[in-house]
Motif scaffolding. Structure first.
Motif, PDB file in Angstrom:
ATOM      1  N   ALA A 104      -1.197  -2.797   0.116  1.00 32.86           N
ATOM      2  CA  ALA A 104      -1.690  -1.458   0.439  1.00 32.86           C
ATOM      3  C   ALA A 104      -2.776  -1.571   1.502  1.00 32.86           C
ATOM      4  O   ALA A 104      -3.521  -2.548   1.538  1.00 32.86           O
ATOM      5  CB  ALA A 104      -2.255  -0.779  -0.803  1.00 32.86           C
ATOM      6  N   THR A 105      -2.837  -0.579   2.353  1.00 32.26           N
ATOM      7  CA  THR A 105      -3.921  -0.468   3.326  1.00 32.26           C
ATOM      8  C   THR A 105      -4.391   0.971   3.319  1.00 32.26           C
ATOM      9  O   THR A 105      -3.611   1.892   3.063  1.00 32.26           O
ATOM     10  CB  THR A 105      -3.480  -0.843   4.760  1.00 32.26           C
ATOM     11  OG1 THR A 105      -2.400  -0.003   5.148  1.00 32.26           O
ATOM     12  CG2 THR A 105      -3.033  -2.299   4.838  1.00 32.26           C
ATOM     13  N   ASN A 106      -5.667   1.147   3.589  1.00 32.40           N
ATOM     14  CA  ASN A 106      -6.145   2.519   3.698  1.00 32.40           C
ATOM     15  C   ASN A 106      -6.524   2.817   5.146  1.00 32.40           C
ATOM     16  O   ASN A 106      -6.604   1.909   5.975  1.00 32.40           O
ATOM     17  CB  ASN A 106      -7.289   2.808   2.718  1.00 32.40           C
ATOM     18  CG  ASN A 106      -8.543   2.032   3.007  1.00 32.40           C
ATOM     19  OD1 ASN A 106      -8.807   1.629   4.137  1.00 32.40           O
ATOM     20  ND2 ASN A 106      -9.348   1.807   1.982  1.00 32.40           N
ATOM     21  N   ALA A 107      -6.748   4.049   5.434  1.00 36.54           N
ATOM     22  CA  ALA A 107      -7.016   4.477   6.806  1.00 36.54           C
ATOM     23  C   ALA A 107      -8.315   3.898   7.352  1.00 36.54           C
ATOM     24  O   ALA A 107      -8.490   3.788   8.562  1.00 36.54           O
ATOM     25  CB  ALA A 107      -7.047   5.999   6.869  1.00 36.54           C
ATOM     26  N   LYS A 108      -9.219   3.483   6.480  1.00 38.26           N
ATOM     27  CA  LYS A 108     -10.505   2.938   6.920  1.00 38.26           C
ATOM     28  C   LYS A 108     -10.455   1.439   7.178  1.00 38.26           C
ATOM     29  O   LYS A 108     -11.454   0.848   7.564  1.00 38.26           O
ATOM     30  CB  LYS A 108     -11.579   3.250   5.881  1.00 38.26           C
ATOM     31  CG  LYS A 108     -11.829   4.733   5.749  1.00 38.26           C
ATOM     32  CD  LYS A 108     -12.888   5.014   4.724  1.00 38.26           C
ATOM     33  CE  LYS A 108     -13.117   6.514   4.597  1.00 38.26           C
ATOM     34  NZ  LYS A 108     -14.128   6.835   3.605  1.00 38.26           N
ATOM     35  N   SER A 162      -5.335 -10.610  -3.199  1.00 39.38           N
ATOM     36  CA  SER A 162      -6.387 -10.660  -2.185  1.00 39.38           C
ATOM     37  C   SER A 162      -6.724  -9.241  -1.751  1.00 39.38           C
ATOM     38  O   SER A 162      -5.877  -8.349  -1.800  1.00 39.38           O
ATOM     39  CB  SER A 162      -5.963 -11.502  -0.977  1.00 39.38           C
ATOM     40  OG  SER A 162      -4.880 -10.907  -0.320  1.00 39.38           O
ATOM     41  N   ALA A 163      -7.957  -9.067  -1.367  1.00 43.93           N
ATOM     42  CA  ALA A 163      -8.417  -7.755  -0.898  1.00 43.93           C
ATOM     43  C   ALA A 163      -9.450  -7.961   0.200  1.00 43.93           C
ATOM     44  O   ALA A 163     -10.219  -8.921   0.173  1.00 43.93           O
ATOM     45  CB  ALA A 163      -9.028  -6.964  -2.047  1.00 43.93           C
ATOM     46  N   THR A 164      -9.437  -7.063   1.150  1.00 40.75           N
ATOM     47  CA  THR A 164     -10.429  -7.061   2.222  1.00 40.75           C
ATOM     48  C   THR A 164     -10.939  -5.640   2.368  1.00 40.75           C
ATOM     49  O   THR A 164     -10.145  -4.701   2.523  1.00 40.75           O
ATOM     50  CB  THR A 164      -9.818  -7.526   3.561  1.00 40.75           C
ATOM     51  OG1 THR A 164      -9.280  -8.841   3.385  1.00 40.75           O
ATOM     52  CG2 THR A 164     -10.862  -7.542   4.663  1.00 40.75           C
ATOM     53  N   GLY A 165     -12.231  -5.487   2.290  1.00 40.94           N
ATOM     54  CA  GLY A 165     -12.828  -4.172   2.442  1.00 40.94           C
ATOM     55  C   GLY A 165     -12.989  -3.808   3.902  1.00 40.94           C
ATOM     56  O   GLY A 165     -13.010  -4.676   4.780  1.00 40.94           O
ATOM     57  N   ALA A 166     -13.125  -2.541   4.173  1.00 36.19           N
ATOM     58  CA  ALA A 166     -13.346  -2.086   5.546  1.00 36.19           C
ATOM     59  C   ALA A 166     -14.631  -2.680   6.116  1.00 36.19           C
ATOM     60  O   ALA A 166     -14.770  -2.838   7.321  1.00 36.19           O
ATOM     61  CB  ALA A 166     -13.392  -0.562   5.582  1.00 36.19           C
ATOM     62  N   ASN A 167     -15.557  -3.075   5.230  1.00 34.30           N
ATOM     63  CA  ASN A 167     -16.828  -3.664   5.667  1.00 34.30           C
ATOM     64  C   ASN A 167     -16.738  -5.173   5.859  1.00 34.30           C
ATOM     65  O   ASN A 167     -17.726  -5.822   6.174  1.00 34.30           O
ATOM     66  CB  ASN A 167     -17.925  -3.340   4.651  1.00 34.30           C
ATOM     67  CG  ASN A 167     -17.638  -3.960   3.291  1.00 34.30           C
ATOM     68  OD1 ASN A 167     -16.631  -4.621   3.076  1.00 34.30           O
ATOM     69  ND2 ASN A 167     -18.545  -3.736   2.358  1.00 34.30           N
ATOM     70  N   GLY A 168     -15.554  -5.762   5.665  1.00 35.93           N
ATOM     71  CA  GLY A 168     -15.364  -7.194   5.868  1.00 35.93           C
ATOM     72  C   GLY A 168     -15.481  -8.032   4.608  1.00 35.93           C
ATOM     73  O   GLY A 168     -15.232  -9.229   4.638  1.00 35.93           O
ATOM     74  N   ALA A 196      -2.964  10.433   6.178  1.00 37.42           N
ATOM     75  CA  ALA A 196      -4.265   9.930   6.633  1.00 37.42           C
ATOM     76  C   ALA A 196      -4.175   8.533   7.241  1.00 37.42           C
ATOM     77  O   ALA A 196      -5.167   8.009   7.726  1.00 37.42           O
ATOM     78  CB  ALA A 196      -5.253   9.917   5.470  1.00 37.42           C
ATOM     79  N   GLY A 197      -2.994   7.900   7.189  1.00 36.44           N
ATOM     80  CA  GLY A 197      -2.831   6.579   7.798  1.00 36.44           C
ATOM     81  C   GLY A 197      -2.790   5.430   6.816  1.00 36.44           C
ATOM     82  O   GLY A 197      -2.720   4.273   7.218  1.00 36.44           O
ATOM     83  N   GLY A 198      -2.821   5.703   5.540  1.00 40.94           N
ATOM     84  CA  GLY A 198      -2.702   4.643   4.550  1.00 40.94           C
ATOM     85  C   GLY A 198      -1.248   4.288   4.305  1.00 40.94           C
ATOM     86  O   GLY A 198      -0.339   5.037   4.661  1.00 40.94           O
ATOM     87  N   SER A 199      -1.020   3.127   3.698  1.00 38.62           N
ATOM     88  CA  SER A 199       0.348   2.739   3.375  1.00 38.62           C
ATOM     89  C   SER A 199       0.368   1.873   2.123  1.00 38.62           C
ATOM     90  O   SER A 199      -0.632   1.268   1.753  1.00 38.62           O
ATOM     91  CB  SER A 199       0.979   1.973   4.537  1.00 38.62           C
ATOM     92  OG  SER A 199       0.307   0.744   4.735  1.00 38.62           O
ATOM     93  N   TYR A 200       1.523   1.835   1.495  1.00 45.57           N
ATOM     94  CA  TYR A 200       1.733   1.051   0.277  1.00 45.57           C
ATOM     95  C   TYR A 200       3.156   0.556   0.292  1.00 45.57           C
ATOM     96  O   TYR A 200       4.072   1.278   0.689  1.00 45.57           O
ATOM     97  CB  TYR A 200       1.500   1.940  -0.950  1.00 45.57           C
ATOM     98  CG  TYR A 200       1.942   1.321  -2.246  1.00 45.57           C
ATOM     99  CD1 TYR A 200       1.154   0.402  -2.913  1.00 45.57           C
ATOM    100  CD2 TYR A 200       3.168   1.660  -2.820  1.00 45.57           C
ATOM    101  CE1 TYR A 200       1.561  -0.171  -4.107  1.00 45.57           C
ATOM    102  CE2 TYR A 200       3.588   1.100  -4.017  1.00 45.57           C
ATOM    103  CZ  TYR A 200       2.774   0.182  -4.657  1.00 45.57           C
ATOM    104  OH  TYR A 200       3.184  -0.379  -5.833  1.00 45.57           O
ATOM    105  N   SER A 201       3.362  -0.686  -0.123  1.00 43.07           N
ATOM    106  CA  SER A 201       4.724  -1.184  -0.274  1.00 43.07           C
ATOM    107  C   SER A 201       4.823  -1.985  -1.558  1.00 43.07           C
ATOM    108  O   SER A 201       3.845  -2.584  -2.009  1.00 43.07           O
ATOM    109  CB  SER A 201       5.143  -2.040   0.925  1.00 43.07           C
ATOM    110  OG  SER A 201       4.413  -3.243   0.951  1.00 43.07           O
ATOM    111  N   ASN A 202       5.992  -1.972  -2.151  1.00 44.42           N
ATOM    112  CA  ASN A 202       6.251  -2.696  -3.385  1.00 44.42           C
ATOM    113  C   ASN A 202       7.681  -3.208  -3.338  1.00 44.42           C
ATOM    114  O   ASN A 202       8.612  -2.425  -3.193  1.00 44.42           O
ATOM    115  CB  ASN A 202       6.040  -1.778  -4.587  1.00 44.42           C
ATOM    116  CG  ASN A 202       6.242  -2.469  -5.919  1.00 44.42           C
ATOM    117  OD1 ASN A 202       6.538  -1.830  -6.907  1.00 44.42           O
ATOM    118  ND2 ASN A 202       6.080  -3.767  -5.969  1.00 44.42           N
ATOM    119  N   ASP A 203       7.838  -4.518  -3.408  1.00 39.92           N
ATOM    120  CA  ASP A 203       9.158  -5.141  -3.445  1.00 39.92           C
ATOM    121  C   ASP A 203       9.292  -5.908  -4.742  1.00 39.92           C
ATOM    122  O   ASP A 203       8.477  -6.787  -5.031  1.00 39.92           O
ATOM    123  CB  ASP A 203       9.353  -6.100  -2.269  1.00 39.92           C
ATOM    124  CG  ASP A 203       9.328  -5.408  -0.929  1.00 39.92           C
ATOM    125  OD1 ASP A 203       9.680  -4.221  -0.885  1.00 39.92           O
ATOM    126  OD2 ASP A 203       8.958  -6.048   0.062  1.00 39.92           O
TER     127      ASP A 203
END
Length: 177
Positions: A84-88, A108-114, A63-70
């Motif tokens: 992590a990012t989601n498709a929206k 930190s987090a940012t919603g699709a709505n800003g 669906a276009g989301g991604s996750y990474s962990n180092d």
């Protein structure tokens, strides 16, 4: 001698030729990539070098989301970074570190709505701090700072409601008995 014996001899010969010291060349592992039944693609790379362990993982979704962990551990330090990012369009990140008696956690987090959220906490050397900031898509904001050291604590906050009303406050106290 059967082929099983030959296989065992080959492994022993390889160990003896590289040494049993557990050095980086012996401990390295190749990248592994696999596709899960739900379509997620997972790539993982783990390695050990000079007493430091590293684990890097990424996941992408159909669906276009991604996750990474180092993650890195060694020589008295620990670091764990995730994102992590989601498709929206929403995103999240978190970095945690520990070393020399100090722990720090930054998120930190940012919603699709800003809307946004950020938080940094630090603990060590007899001190604690926690800083947070929130902004909502409707314009409301909130900021908060908490600290503690030497037997006293302090909390200050401020913000603005979606309707434009400002607010703030603070509290101080002691935790010594």
């Amino acid at each position: 001698m059967t082929r099983y014996h030959l296989h065992g001899l080959a492994i022993v010969a390889a160990l003896l030729s590289t040494g049993l010291s557990g050095g980086a060349a012996l401990a390295q592992s190749a990248d592994t990539t696999r596709t899960l039944p739900n379509g997620d693609v997972v790539t993982n790379d783990r390695s050990v070098s000079n007493g430091t362990y590293q684990d890097q993982r990424t996941v992408t979704t159909p669906a276009g989301g991604s996750y990474s962990n180092d993650r890195t551990v060694g020589n008295g330090d620990y670091t764990d970074t995730r994102s992590a990012t989601n498709a929206k369009g929403g995103s999240y990140s978190n970095t945690r570190t520990y070393g020399n008696g100090q722990y720090t956690d930054t998120r930190s987090a940012t919603g699709a709505n800003g809307a946004t959220y950020s938080n940094t906490r630090s603990i060590g050397n007899g001190q604690y701090s926690d800083n947070r900031a929130v902004s909502r898509a409707n314009g409301a904001t909130y900021d908060s700072t908490r600290t503690a050291s030497n037997g006293t604590w302090n909390h200050t906050w401020s913000g603005e409601t979606a309707g434009g009303r400002n607010f703030s406050g603070s509290r101080t106290g002691s935790y010594r008995r």
